[in-house]
Write a protein that holds these residues in place. Structure first.
Motif, PDB file in Angstrom:
ATOM      1  N   GLU A 301       0.814  -1.218   0.000  1.00 31.40           N
ATOM      2  CA  GLU A 301       0.000   0.000   0.000  1.00 31.40           C
ATOM      3  C   GLU A 301       0.847   1.267   0.000  1.00 31.40           C
ATOM      4  OE1 GLU A 301      -2.088  -0.660   3.595  1.00 31.40           O
ATOM      5  OE2 GLU A 301      -3.128  -2.447   2.869  1.00 31.40           O
ATOM      6  N   GLY A 302       2.168   1.105  -0.068  1.00 34.59           N
ATOM      7  CA  GLY A 302       3.054   2.260  -0.066  1.00 34.59           C
ATOM      8  C   GLY A 302       3.135   2.967   1.271  1.00 34.59           C
ATOM      9  N   GLN A 303       2.805   2.249   2.349  1.00 33.85           N
ATOM     10  CA  GLN A 303       2.827   2.860   3.684  1.00 33.85           C
ATOM     11  C   GLN A 303       4.135   2.615   4.416  1.00 33.85           C
ATOM     12  OE1 GLN A 303       0.158   4.810   5.028  1.00 33.85           O
ATOM     13  NE2 GLN A 303      -0.225   4.728   2.817  1.00 33.85           N
ATOM     14  N   CYS A 304       4.854   1.574   4.025  1.00 40.66           N
ATOM     15  CA  CYS A 304       6.172   1.299   4.590  1.00 40.66           C
ATOM     16  C   CYS A 304       7.009   0.641   3.502  1.00 40.66           C
ATOM     17  CB  CYS A 304       6.092   0.413   5.835  1.00 40.66           C
ATOM     18  SG  CYS A 304       5.578  -1.300   5.509  1.00 40.66           S
ATOM     19  N   ALA A 305       8.297   0.515   3.761  1.00 47.28           N
ATOM     20  CA  ALA A 305       9.186  -0.021   2.733  1.00 47.28           C
ATOM     21  C   ALA A 305       9.891  -1.293   3.152  1.00 47.28           C
ATOM     22  CB  ALA A 305      10.242   1.027   2.368  1.00 47.28           C
ATOM     23  N   LEU A 306       9.933  -1.589   4.464  1.00 48.56           N
ATOM     24  CA  LEU A 306      10.756  -2.679   4.971  1.00 48.56           C
ATOM     25  C   LEU A 306      10.028  -3.461   6.066  1.00 48.56           C
ATOM     26  CD1 LEU A 306      13.975  -0.491   5.361  1.00 48.56           C
ATOM     27  CD2 LEU A 306      13.614  -2.175   3.537  1.00 48.56           C
ATOM     28  N   HIS A 307      10.176  -4.779   6.047  1.00 49.85           N
ATOM     29  CA  HIS A 307       9.539  -5.624   7.064  1.00 49.85           C
ATOM     30  C   HIS A 307      10.391  -6.865   7.267  1.00 49.85           C
ATOM     31  CE1 HIS A 307       6.552  -7.690   9.436  1.00 49.85           C
ATOM     32  NE2 HIS A 307       6.444  -8.668   8.552  1.00 49.85           N
ATOM     33  N   ARG A 308      10.954  -7.029   8.464  1.00 44.95           N
ATOM     34  CA  ARG A 308      11.797  -8.206   8.727  1.00 44.95           C
ATOM     35  C   ARG A 308      10.920  -9.394   9.101  1.00 44.95           C
ATOM     36  NH1 ARG A 308      12.453 -11.760  11.615  1.00 44.95           N
ATOM     37  NH2 ARG A 308      14.352 -12.974  11.891  1.00 44.95           N
ATOM     38  N   GLN A 309      10.966 -10.418   8.260  1.00 41.15           N
ATOM     39  CA  GLN A 309      10.198 -11.629   8.546  1.00 41.15           C
ATOM     40  C   GLN A 309      10.741 -12.766   7.692  1.00 41.15           C
ATOM     41  OE1 GLN A 309       8.832 -13.762  10.483  1.00 41.15           O
ATOM     42  NE2 GLN A 309       7.287 -12.275  11.164  1.00 41.15           N
ATOM     43  N   ALA A 310      10.387 -13.982   8.054  1.00 37.17           N
ATOM     44  CA  ALA A 310      10.949 -15.185   7.444  1.00 37.17           C
ATOM     45  C   ALA A 310      10.455 -15.428   6.025  1.00 37.17           C
ATOM     46  CB  ALA A 310      10.613 -16.390   8.322  1.00 37.17           C
ATOM     47  N   SER A 311      11.071 -16.427   5.386  1.00 41.01           N
ATOM     48  CA  SER A 311      10.706 -16.778   4.011  1.00 41.01           C
ATOM     49  C   SER A 311       9.245 -17.217   3.919  1.00 41.01           C
ATOM     50  CB  SER A 311      11.620 -17.898   3.493  1.00 41.01           C
ATOM     51  OG  SER A 311      11.645 -19.012   4.374  1.00 41.01           O
ATOM     52  N   PHE A 312       8.717 -17.795   4.995  1.00 39.81           N
ATOM     53  CA  PHE A 312       7.330 -18.256   4.949  1.00 39.81           C
ATOM     54  C   PHE A 312       6.321 -17.118   4.851  1.00 39.81           C
ATOM     55  CE2 PHE A 312       8.245 -18.554   9.675  1.00 39.81           C
ATOM     56  CZ  PHE A 312       7.469 -17.470  10.074  1.00 39.81           C
ATOM     57  N   TYR A 313       6.770 -15.880   5.065  1.00 39.78           N
ATOM     58  CA  TYR A 313       5.817 -14.766   5.051  1.00 39.78           C
ATOM     59  C   TYR A 313       5.177 -14.583   3.680  1.00 39.78           C
ATOM     60  CZ  TYR A 313       3.503 -10.481   6.322  1.00 39.78           C
ATOM     61  OH  TYR A 313       2.524  -9.548   6.585  1.00 39.78           O
ATOM     62  N   ALA A 314       5.770 -15.125   2.651  1.00 42.91           N
ATOM     63  CA  ALA A 314       5.203 -15.001   1.295  1.00 42.91           C
ATOM     64  C   ALA A 314       3.752 -15.455   1.245  1.00 42.91           C
ATOM     65  CB  ALA A 314       6.040 -15.810   0.312  1.00 42.91           C
ATOM     66  N   ALA A 315       3.391 -16.431   2.079  1.00 43.08           N
ATOM     67  CA  ALA A 315       2.035 -16.978   2.068  1.00 43.08           C
ATOM     68  C   ALA A 315       0.987 -15.972   2.516  1.00 43.08           C
ATOM     69  CB  ALA A 315       1.965 -18.218   2.963  1.00 43.08           C
ATOM     70  N   ASN A 316       1.405 -14.867   3.136  1.00 46.51           N
ATOM     71  CA  ASN A 316       0.450 -13.897   3.668  1.00 46.51           C
ATOM     72  C   ASN A 316       0.004 -12.841   2.656  1.00 46.51           C
ATOM     73  OD1 ASN A 316       0.166 -14.531   6.699  1.00 46.51           O
ATOM     74  ND2 ASN A 316       2.370 -14.626   6.330  1.00 46.51           N
ATOM     75  N   PHE A 317       0.701 -12.747   1.536  1.00 49.31           N
ATOM     76  CA  PHE A 317       0.292 -11.788   0.512  1.00 49.31           C
ATOM     77  C   PHE A 317      -0.867 -12.377  -0.298  1.00 49.31           C
ATOM     78  CE2 PHE A 317       4.746 -10.588   1.327  1.00 49.31           C
ATOM     79  CZ  PHE A 317       4.531  -9.276   1.720  1.00 49.31           C
ATOM     80  N   ALA A 318      -1.766 -11.516  -0.736  1.00 46.89           N
ATOM     81  CA  ALA A 318      -2.968 -11.967  -1.436  1.00 46.89           C
ATOM     82  C   ALA A 318      -2.620 -12.762  -2.687  1.00 46.89           C
ATOM     83  CB  ALA A 318      -3.826 -10.763  -1.810  1.00 46.89           C
ATOM     84  N   LYS A 319      -3.485 -13.713  -2.999  1.00 47.84           N
ATOM     85  CA  LYS A 319      -3.305 -14.504  -4.202  1.00 47.84           C
ATOM     86  C   LYS A 319      -3.218 -13.582  -5.407  1.00 47.84           C
ATOM     87  CE  LYS A 319      -5.339 -18.370  -6.758  1.00 47.84           C
ATOM     88  NZ  LYS A 319      -6.466 -19.334  -6.844  1.00 47.84           N
ATOM     89  N   GLY A 320      -2.251 -13.829  -6.259  1.00 44.05           N
ATOM     90  CA  GLY A 320      -2.053 -12.985  -7.436  1.00 44.05           C
ATOM     91  C   GLY A 320      -0.960 -11.950  -7.258  1.00 44.05           C
ATOM     92  N   THR A 321      -0.499 -11.748  -6.013  1.00 47.10           N
ATOM     93  CA  THR A 321       0.601 -10.820  -5.766  1.00 47.10           C
ATOM     94  C   THR A 321       1.880 -11.417  -6.343  1.00 47.10           C
ATOM     95  OG1 THR A 321      -0.403 -10.063  -3.703  1.00 47.10           O
ATOM     96  CG2 THR A 321       1.934  -9.591  -4.011  1.00 47.10           C
ATOM     97  N   LYS A 322       2.586 -10.642  -7.131  1.00 45.02           N
ATOM     98  CA  LYS A 322       3.832 -11.150  -7.707  1.00 45.02           C
ATOM     99  C   LYS A 322       4.952 -10.988  -6.686  1.00 45.02           C
ATOM    100  CE  LYS A 322       6.874 -11.026 -11.738  1.00 45.02           C
ATOM    101  NZ  LYS A 322       7.186 -10.400 -13.054  1.00 45.02           N
ATOM    102  N   VAL A 323       5.406 -12.121  -6.151  1.00 44.31           N
ATOM    103  CA  VAL A 323       6.496 -12.133  -5.175  1.00 44.31           C
ATOM    104  C   VAL A 323       7.756 -12.533  -5.926  1.00 44.31           C
ATOM    105  CG1 VAL A 323       7.326 -13.112  -3.007  1.00 44.31           C
ATOM    106  CG2 VAL A 323       4.878 -12.772  -3.347  1.00 44.31           C
ATOM    107  N   ALA A 324       8.527 -11.533  -6.331  1.00 45.38           N
ATOM    108  CA  ALA A 324       9.709 -11.786  -7.152  1.00 45.38           C
ATOM    109  C   ALA A 324      10.592 -10.550  -7.152  1.00 45.38           C
ATOM    110  CB  ALA A 324       9.302 -12.134  -8.585  1.00 45.38           C
ATOM    111  N   GLU A 325      11.815 -10.720  -7.616  1.00 43.16           N
ATOM    112  CA  GLU A 325      12.774  -9.611  -7.636  1.00 43.16           C
ATOM    113  C   GLU A 325      12.292  -8.468  -8.510  1.00 43.16           C
ATOM    114  OE1 GLU A 325      17.649  -9.289  -7.561  1.00 43.16           O
ATOM    115  OE2 GLU A 325      16.664 -11.062  -8.400  1.00 43.16           O
ATOM    116  N   ASP A 326      11.453  -8.795  -9.500  1.00 42.41           N
ATOM    117  CA  ASP A 326      10.877  -7.758 -10.355  1.00 42.41           C
ATOM    118  C   ASP A 326       9.379  -7.627 -10.109  1.00 42.41           C
ATOM    119  OD1 ASP A 326      10.082 -10.170 -11.397  1.00 42.41           O
ATOM    120  OD2 ASP A 326      10.496  -9.650 -13.491  1.00 42.41           O
ATOM    121  N   GLY A 327       8.930  -8.068  -8.941  1.00 40.95           N
ATOM    122  CA  GLY A 327       7.502  -8.075  -8.646  1.00 40.95           C
ATOM    123  C   GLY A 327       7.063  -6.965  -7.726  1.00 40.95           C
ATOM    124  N   GLU A 328       5.892  -7.161  -7.139  1.00 40.46           N
ATOM    125  CA  GLU A 328       5.330  -6.156  -6.236  1.00 40.46           C
ATOM    126  C   GLU A 328       6.014  -6.175  -4.873  1.00 40.46           C
ATOM    127  OE1 GLU A 328       0.788  -6.323  -6.504  1.00 40.46           O
ATOM    128  OE2 GLU A 328       1.434  -8.050  -7.677  1.00 40.46           O
TER     129      GLU A 328
END
Length: 457
Positions: A301-328
């Motif tokens: 949402e552009g409200q923060c830029a950094l969040h320390r959390q484990a690799s499993f955190y990927a599961a918390n982003f909404a389906k369809g969110t591009k989780v990648a080096e060139d993603g969202e």
């Protein structure tokens, strides 16, 4: 730490696993006889059974497996066993139980353990060995671990000088989630040292392109506070080194010593700094009431830029969110003090045997191979291993590939989550509670003193 509320450490990583049944037809091995033994015939893709011949003919035999991974996440595990079953003739009977940590101890103590338990914590592994029912791993399993894992991992499967359990899956906690687009648009570079991370944060504050650089949340029901323990463990590892970290975890140095104080103060430079947190969520105290699942979402949402959390955190982003080096959204390695050091905090599983029948020894050996690791990777999402024989290209997502790359880095020094190794009175009680009090205003010295006082005598 049986009987205690279980924090979402490694188990949450598995919640991201898609039980991909893939009619993947590992179910059939390369000959017609193998197909008759349970493959799916012409619809199955034949595979080479030659890697399985060393295990012998196990037809009519069975091996029971007990784990904390339940439906639907358990399907990928069952699928990964099919080549072994069909090529050897053995039957693997898998049972998952959300109360695994409690029940596996009860069963072992009662003399009714499973053949193989998938154990998610070194502390629980030691408790199971202490029942006298566990069986040391075979020389073949030991040789595989020496070949495919670092000495750090072998040590976690060793109790009182005897090697019992090969590692299985792994998760990485030393990550910072961020928006690649936000970084690119503003000319920000991924930091390579802790000093660079601090400089980057200060620049974000000065640039005012975002409400706050960091967002965080530690609410997790009875386990509220555990994300702070991960932060602190990462900083003990980085500021004091792996040897001191080990002493700290084992209470060979006091919890309220200078090492703990320095680490928690370093975490406080981020989490207790009102200029740094809590983007899109509130002030510093809002960290205590924000669930860990929601804490990183303001990045999108552009409200923060950094969040320390484990690799499993990927599961918390909404389906369809591009989780990648060139993603969202993506993650980068939480750097060390310098570019030469690469400490990694994480979690993992271990395959512990309670029987030495030939079929059990053979299956435990299979689980310690690169063959199994690559089969498992082929049928999973959200699963990685520190097995050096894992073909990273088989992993299903960029974040999995990042985690595996870090785990395979020869410069990496891996350390298991500290609170998972501490006595339950600390690791899943005082540490969590005092960390929460610290977020809501308690000072560092009082916090570490209170945890030290709670340590069992």
């Amino acid at each position: 730490m049986s009987g205690q509320p279980t924090r979402p450490a490694f188990r949450v990583a598995l919640a991201g696993t898609l039980g991909v049944g893939l009619a993947f037809s590992l179910a059939a091995c390369g000959s017609s006889d193998d197909t008759k033994s349970g493959g799916s015939g012409a619809s199955a893709q034949a595979i080479d059974c030659s890697p399985y011949t060393k295990y012998g003919d196990l037809k009519g035999k069975s091996v029971s497996v007990f784990a904390s991974i339940v439906t639907p996440e358990d399907q990928a595990y069952k699928d990964s066993y099919k080549p072994f079953e069909n090529c050897t003739g053995v039957t693997i009977k898998y049972e998952g139980d959300k109360s695994f940590e409690t029940q596996v101890l009860v069963r072992a103590q009662a003399g009714n353990p499973p053949d193989i338990a998938i154990v998610p914590q070194p502390g629980l592994l030691k408790q199971l060995v202490a029942t006298g029912k566990a069986v040391p791993a075979s020389p073949e399993v030991g040789a595989n671990v020496d070949k495919f894992w670092s000495k750090d991992w072998r040590e976690y499967g060793t109790v009182d000088g005897k090697f019992y359990a090969a590692p299985s899956g792994a998760s990485i906690k030393s990550l910072v989630w961020y928006s690649p687009t936000f970084f690119k648009d503003n000319g920000y570079q991924v930091p390579k040292t802790l000093d660079e991370l601090k400089t980057l944060t200060d620049k974000m504050v000065a640039d005012k392109k975002i409400p706050k650089p960091w967002c965080a949340g530690i609410s997790s029901g009875e386990a509220t506070g555990w994300p702070v323990t991960d932060w602190m463990e990462d900083f003990v590892l980085r500021l004091s080194g792996p040897e001191t970290y080990d002493k700290w975890v084992k209470h060979q140095i006091p919890f309220n010593g200078p090492e703990s104080t320095a680490a928690l103060d370093a975490v406080g430079q981020y989490l207790k700094n009102p200029a740094y947190v809590n983007g899109g969520l509130g002030d510093v105290k809002s960290i205590a009431t924000t669930t860990f699942q929601d804490a990183g979402l303001p990045i999108l949402e552009g409200q923060c830029a950094l969040h320390r959390q484990a690799s499993f955190y990927a599961a918390n982003f909404a389906k369809g969110t591009k989780v990648a080096e060139d993603g969202e959204v993506f993650a980068f390695y939480l750097p060390g003090k310098d570019t030469a050091s690469k400490p990694l905090l994480g979690g993992g599983e271990f395959n512990l045997a309670f029987a030495d029948r030939p079929e059990v020894k053979a299956f435990q050996q299979y689980l310690s191979t690169d063959t199994w690791a690559n089969v498992k990777a082929s049928v999973s999402q959200g699963w990685v291993s520190a097995n050096k024989g894992l073909d990273i290209s088989k992993l299903g997502s960029p974040i999995d590939k990042l985690a595996a790359t870090l785990l395979q880095d020869p410069a990496a020094v891996f350390r298991f989550d500290g609170s998972d190794q501490m006595p339950a009175a600390i690791g899943s009680n005082a540490f969590w509670k005092q960390a929460t009090n610290w977020i809501t205003g308690q000072d560092t010295q009082t916090t570490v003193n209170n945890i030290e006082k709670a340590w069992p005598k």
